[in-house]
Design a protein around this motif. Structure first.
Motif, mmCIF file in Angstrom:
data_model
loop_
_atom_site.group_PDB
_atom_site.id
_atom_site.type_symbol
_atom_site.label_atom_id
_atom_site.label_comp_id
_atom_site.label_asym_id
_atom_site.label_seq_id
_atom_site.Cartn_x
_atom_site.Cartn_y
_atom_site.Cartn_z
ATOM 1 N N SER A 121 27.717 2.573 41.964
ATOM 2 C CA SER A 121 27.117 1.635 42.959
ATOM 3 C C SER A 121 26.082 0.811 42.552
ATOM 4 N N LYS A 122 25.528 1.160 41.265
ATOM 5 C CA LYS A 122 24.562 0.222 40.662
ATOM 6 C C LYS A 122 25.291 -0.463 39.364
ATOM 7 N N LEU A 126 30.152 -6.033 43.057
ATOM 8 C CA LEU A 126 30.182 -5.349 44.459
ATOM 9 C C LEU A 126 31.661 -5.553 45.002
ATOM 10 N N TYR A 129 33.074 -2.235 43.510
ATOM 11 C CA TYR A 129 32.743 -0.844 44.040
ATOM 12 C C TYR A 129 33.387 -0.909 45.549
ATOM 13 N N ALA A 130 33.457 -2.008 46.152
ATOM 14 C CA ALA A 130 34.399 -1.778 47.395
ATOM 15 C C ALA A 130 35.845 -1.423 47.262
ATOM 16 N N THR A 133 35.369 2.436 46.612
ATOM 17 C CA THR A 133 35.269 3.073 48.116
ATOM 18 C C THR A 133 36.487 3.122 49.024
ATOM 19 N N LEU A 143 33.104 9.979 47.907
ATOM 20 C CA LEU A 143 32.303 8.944 47.213
ATOM 21 C C LEU A 143 31.139 9.220 46.374
ATOM 22 N N GLU A 147 29.958 8.875 42.137
ATOM 23 C CA GLU A 147 28.691 7.906 41.590
ATOM 24 C C GLU A 147 28.415 8.270 40.115
#
Length: 311
Positions: A121-122, A126, A129-130, A133, A143, A147
């Motif tokens: 997530s970091k 974005l 990461y979407a 998900t 999920l 990580e």
């Protein structure tokens, strides 16, 4: 290349645990995971994959291209393969399945596959990461359990879960079945489990991100897989090369060197030393290591051995 099984990452992700094993299955686009696992494919009801005999005056090596994950009802033991298997005095794998199943070995490798200080997530853009998900939701992964994994490891995991969801099983893979039939014959290995993990997790960050991104685009899409399955079943090595290796060789030369050229050359050197003795060996490794100008048959022929396609 099979990284390992035992308590697999499939189980790990589904349970949300940080358990004791790692498994791979499936493919990522036309170059990623197909190279890493050789060919983790579901095969048709009957298959006779390509088989070569490498000979000198008093030695024979049978080279057999494998798939690491199959549907449980797959039949792949053709007459040529069975004859070669029956003659073999020693058997070679990339990594012996029983060793790859060892929980202690897998526990020791988990730190290589994870980077808890930089969770996905970091670490990921974005939009990527979407996509992770959405893919995790589609294949039933936890999920939160994903990580801490490095991007390339997460790519393998999600592809693995996708294949398992479609009914494929590492327990039905060629190597697993062959090892059960070894009997008292010695089993030899071309690599270690740690080497295989490092090929993946030591990739540059941009390559890992590309591996993950491209793989997410194809989760749940079996159209390309069907083409490769048909080619493998017929022993059509040119189609396998076209579907997987041509793109990698052209667009990602560094990855091609890591996954294909360097490993095949190292294996060819080991097998050439084996040919200095006498007897008959059976070598079962991922099918993509057999095709093209950098495949094991071509490399061993260049070393002066007689190489004949026998199936």
């Amino acid at each position: 290349m099979r990284l390992t099984r035992g308590r697999s990452l499939t189980t790990l992700a589904a349970s949300g645990s940080t358990g004791d094993g790692m498994g791979v299955a499936g493919r990522v686009k036309r170059w990623g995971l197909g190279l890493l696992v050789g060919l983790a494919l579901a095969a048709p009801a009957a298959a006779e994959p390509a088989l070569w005999a490498v000979r000198d005056a008093d030695s024979t090596l049978y080279l057999y291209g494998t798939v690491h994950v199959l549907k449980p009802d797959t039949r792949w033991q053709g007459p040529g393969m069975e004859k070669a298997w029956g003659e073999a005095q020693e058997v070679w794998f990339e990594v012996a399945p029983s060793k790859a199943d060892d929980p202690a070995v897998m526990e020791s490798l988990m730190p290589l596959m994870m980077d808890p200080g930089r969770p996905l997530s970091k670490r990921l853009p974005l939009d990527l990461y979407a996509k992770v998900t959405r893919a995790a939701r589609e294949v039933g992964a936890d999920l939160a359990a994903l990580e801490p994994f490095k991007p390339a490891t997460a790519a393998i995991l999600l592809a693995s879960l996708s294949m398992v969801k479609a009914g494929y099983s590492p327990e039905s893979g060629v190597e697993k079945k062959l090892e059960a039939l070894v009997g008292t014959r010695p089993v030899r290995e071309l690599e270690t489990a740690e080497q295989q993990v490092r090929f993946l997790v030591d990739l540059p960050e941009d390559v890992q991100l590309a591996l993950l991104d491209n793989g997410l685009d194809e989760i749940g899409d079996n159209g390309h897989l069907d083409q490769v399955v048909a080619a493998w079943a017929k022993g059509d090595t040119r189609v396998l090369e076209t579907l997987y290796l041509d793109e990698l060789r052209r667009d990602h030369p560094k990855a091609y060197a890591v996954f294909v050229t360097d490993r095949n050359r190292a294996w060819a050197q080991v097998l050439a030393r084996e040919m200095a003795g006498s007897g008959t060996d059976f070598v079962a490794v991922g099918a993509l290591h057999m095709v093209g100008p950098d495949g094991l048959p071509a490399l061993l022929k260049a070393r002066g051995f007689t190489v004949e396609r026998v199936q």
